[in-house]
Design a protein around this motif. Structure first.
Motif, PDB file in Angstrom:
ATOM      1  N   ARG A  10      -7.928   5.097  -3.291  1.00  9.35           N
ATOM      2  CA  ARG A  10      -8.531   6.323  -3.009  1.00  9.35           C
ATOM      3  C   ARG A  10      -7.829   7.500  -3.565  1.00  9.35           C
ATOM      4  NH1 ARG A  10      -8.907   6.572   3.124  1.00  9.35           N
ATOM      5  NH2 ARG A  10      -6.551   7.243   2.746  1.00  9.35           N
TER       6      ARG A  10
ATOM      7  N   VAL B 150       1.074   9.600  -5.042  1.00  9.43           N
ATOM      8  CA  VAL B 150      -0.224   9.526  -4.578  1.00  9.43           C
ATOM      9  C   VAL B 150      -0.818  10.909  -4.148  1.00  9.43           C
ATOM     10  CG1 VAL B 150      -1.922   8.359  -2.920  1.00  9.43           C
ATOM     11  CG2 VAL B 150       0.229   7.484  -3.981  1.00  9.43           C
TER      12      VAL B 150
ATOM     13  N   LEU C  14       0.826  -1.040   0.016  1.00 14.24           N
ATOM     14  CA  LEU C  14       0.001   0.097  -0.014  1.00 14.24           C
ATOM     15  C   LEU C  14       1.016   1.200   0.073  1.00 14.24           C
ATOM     16  CD1 LEU C  14      -2.730  -0.924   2.389  1.00 14.24           C
ATOM     17  CD2 LEU C  14      -3.079  -0.843  -0.128  1.00 14.24           C
TER      18      LEU C  14
ATOM     19  N   GLY D 173      -4.619   9.953  -0.480  1.00 16.44           N
ATOM     20  CA  GLY D 173      -4.873   8.712  -1.601  1.00 16.44           C
ATOM     21  C   GLY D 173      -3.871   7.563  -1.086  1.00 16.44           C
ATOM     22  N   VAL D 174      -4.467   6.565  -1.721  1.00 16.68           N
ATOM     23  CA  VAL D 174      -3.956   5.023  -1.332  1.00 16.68           C
ATOM     24  C   VAL D 174      -3.770   4.546  -2.649  1.00 16.68           C
ATOM     25  CG1 VAL D 174      -3.888   2.948   0.010  1.00 16.68           C
ATOM     26  CG2 VAL D 174      -4.568   5.396   1.027  1.00 16.68           C
TER      27      VAL D 174
ATOM     28  N   SER E 278       1.172   5.353   0.164  1.00 18.03           N
ATOM     29  CA  SER E 278       0.508   6.690   0.541  1.00 18.03           C
ATOM     30  C   SER E 278       1.598   7.881   0.241  1.00 18.03           C
ATOM     31  CB  SER E 278      -0.437   6.635   1.975  1.00 18.03           C
ATOM     32  OG  SER E 278       0.747   6.540   2.854  1.00 18.03           O
TER      33      SER E 278
END
Length: 102
Positions: free
Chosen positions: A56, A84, A39, A88-89, A41
Protein backbone atom coordinates in the motif's frame (compact mmCIF):
# COMPACT_ATOMS: atom_id res chain seq x y z
CA UNK A 1 32.88 1.85 0.02
CA UNK A 2 30.78 -1.07 -1.31
CA UNK A 3 28.16 -0.30 -3.95
CA UNK A 4 24.72 -1.57 -2.97
CA UNK A 5 23.08 -3.82 -5.54
CA UNK A 6 19.41 -3.01 -6.22
CA UNK A 7 17.44 -4.66 -9.02
CA UNK A 8 13.86 -3.96 -10.03
CA UNK A 9 11.79 -7.16 -10.49
CA UNK A 10 8.33 -8.04 -11.76
CA UNK A 11 6.05 -9.87 -9.29
CA UNK A 12 3.53 -12.28 -10.89
CA UNK A 13 -0.13 -11.30 -10.40
CA UNK A 14 -3.17 -13.53 -10.81
CA UNK A 15 -6.51 -11.74 -11.24
CA UNK A 16 -10.09 -12.96 -11.16
CA UNK A 17 -13.53 -11.60 -10.24
CA UNK A 18 -12.51 -11.32 -6.56
CA UNK A 19 -9.46 -9.14 -7.20
CA UNK A 20 -5.74 -9.62 -7.72
CA UNK A 21 -3.14 -11.70 -5.90
CA UNK A 22 0.58 -10.93 -6.20
CA UNK A 23 2.89 -13.71 -5.07
CA UNK A 24 6.57 -14.23 -4.37
CA UNK A 25 8.10 -17.68 -4.68
CA UNK A 26 11.56 -19.16 -4.86
CA UNK A 27 12.67 -19.84 -8.40
CA UNK A 28 10.41 -17.15 -9.85
CA UNK A 29 11.26 -13.47 -9.46
CA UNK A 30 13.17 -14.22 -6.24
CA UNK A 31 16.46 -16.13 -6.74
CA UNK A 32 16.90 -17.15 -3.09
CA UNK A 33 15.24 -19.24 -0.40
CA UNK A 34 12.79 -16.97 1.49
CA UNK A 35 13.40 -17.50 5.19
CA UNK A 36 11.72 -14.53 6.87
CA UNK A 37 8.99 -11.99 6.20
CA UNK A 38 8.40 -8.55 7.72
CA UNK A 39 5.78 -5.85 7.28
CA UNK A 40 7.30 -2.37 7.33
CA UNK A 41 5.28 0.80 7.86
CA UNK A 42 8.04 3.08 9.18
CA UNK A 43 11.57 3.77 7.88
CA UNK A 44 13.62 0.64 8.50
CA UNK A 45 17.04 -0.86 7.83
CA UNK A 46 17.27 -4.46 6.61
CA UNK A 47 20.59 -6.30 6.42
CA UNK A 48 21.57 -9.17 4.17
CA UNK A 49 19.74 -9.86 0.95
CA UNK A 50 16.04 -9.90 0.21
CA UNK A 51 13.16 -8.38 -1.71
CA UNK A 52 10.72 -5.52 -1.04
CA UNK A 53 7.16 -5.10 -2.38
CA UNK A 54 4.85 -2.12 -1.80
CA UNK A 55 1.51 -3.46 -0.55
CA UNK A 56 0.00 0.00 0.00
CA UNK A 57 1.38 3.40 -0.90
CA UNK A 58 4.91 3.73 -2.19
CA UNK A 59 8.27 2.52 -0.93
CA UNK A 60 11.71 3.98 -1.60
CA UNK A 61 14.47 1.38 -1.40
CA UNK A 62 18.11 2.30 -0.85
CA UNK A 63 17.32 5.97 -1.40
CA UNK A 64 17.15 5.50 -5.17
CA UNK A 65 14.34 3.20 -6.34
CA UNK A 66 10.67 3.93 -5.67
CA UNK A 67 7.95 1.35 -6.23
CA UNK A 68 4.22 1.67 -5.69
CA UNK A 69 2.45 -1.36 -7.09
CA UNK A 70 2.34 -4.97 -5.79
CA UNK A 71 3.36 -6.21 -9.25
CA UNK A 72 6.82 -4.66 -8.91
CA UNK A 73 9.52 -5.17 -6.35
CA UNK A 74 13.18 -4.56 -5.61
CA UNK A 75 15.87 -7.15 -4.87
CA UNK A 76 18.69 -6.01 -2.61
CA UNK A 77 21.92 -7.90 -1.96
CA UNK A 78 23.81 -5.96 0.69
CA UNK A 79 21.12 -4.61 3.00
CA UNK A 80 19.14 -1.45 2.43
CA UNK A 81 17.15 1.34 3.96
CA UNK A 82 13.41 1.24 3.28
CA UNK A 83 11.24 4.36 3.52
CA UNK A 84 7.48 3.82 3.32
CA UNK A 85 5.09 6.62 2.33
CA UNK A 86 2.65 7.93 4.94
CA UNK A 87 0.00 5.25 5.46
CA UNK A 88 1.97 2.79 3.32
CA UNK A 89 2.95 -0.80 4.03
CA UNK A 90 5.83 -2.80 2.54
CA UNK A 91 6.43 -6.54 2.55
CA UNK A 92 10.09 -7.46 3.01
CA UNK A 93 11.18 -11.04 2.27
CA UNK A 94 14.58 -11.96 3.68
CA UNK A 95 16.93 -14.59 2.31
CA UNK A 96 18.48 -17.49 4.16
CA UNK A 97 21.93 -16.31 5.30
CA UNK A 98 23.51 -19.07 3.21
CA UNK A 99 21.65 -17.84 0.10
CA UNK A 100 22.28 -14.82 -2.02
CA UNK A 101 21.28 -12.96 -5.10
CA UNK A 102 23.26 -14.41 -7.94
Amino acid sequence: MTMMSLNRIHIPVVSDSRGSLAFIEQGGAVPFVPSSVWLASVPSRFDGCGAVVALRGSVTVGGSLTIGDPSEGVLFSDGCDIVVSSGGVALVVGADVSGGIG
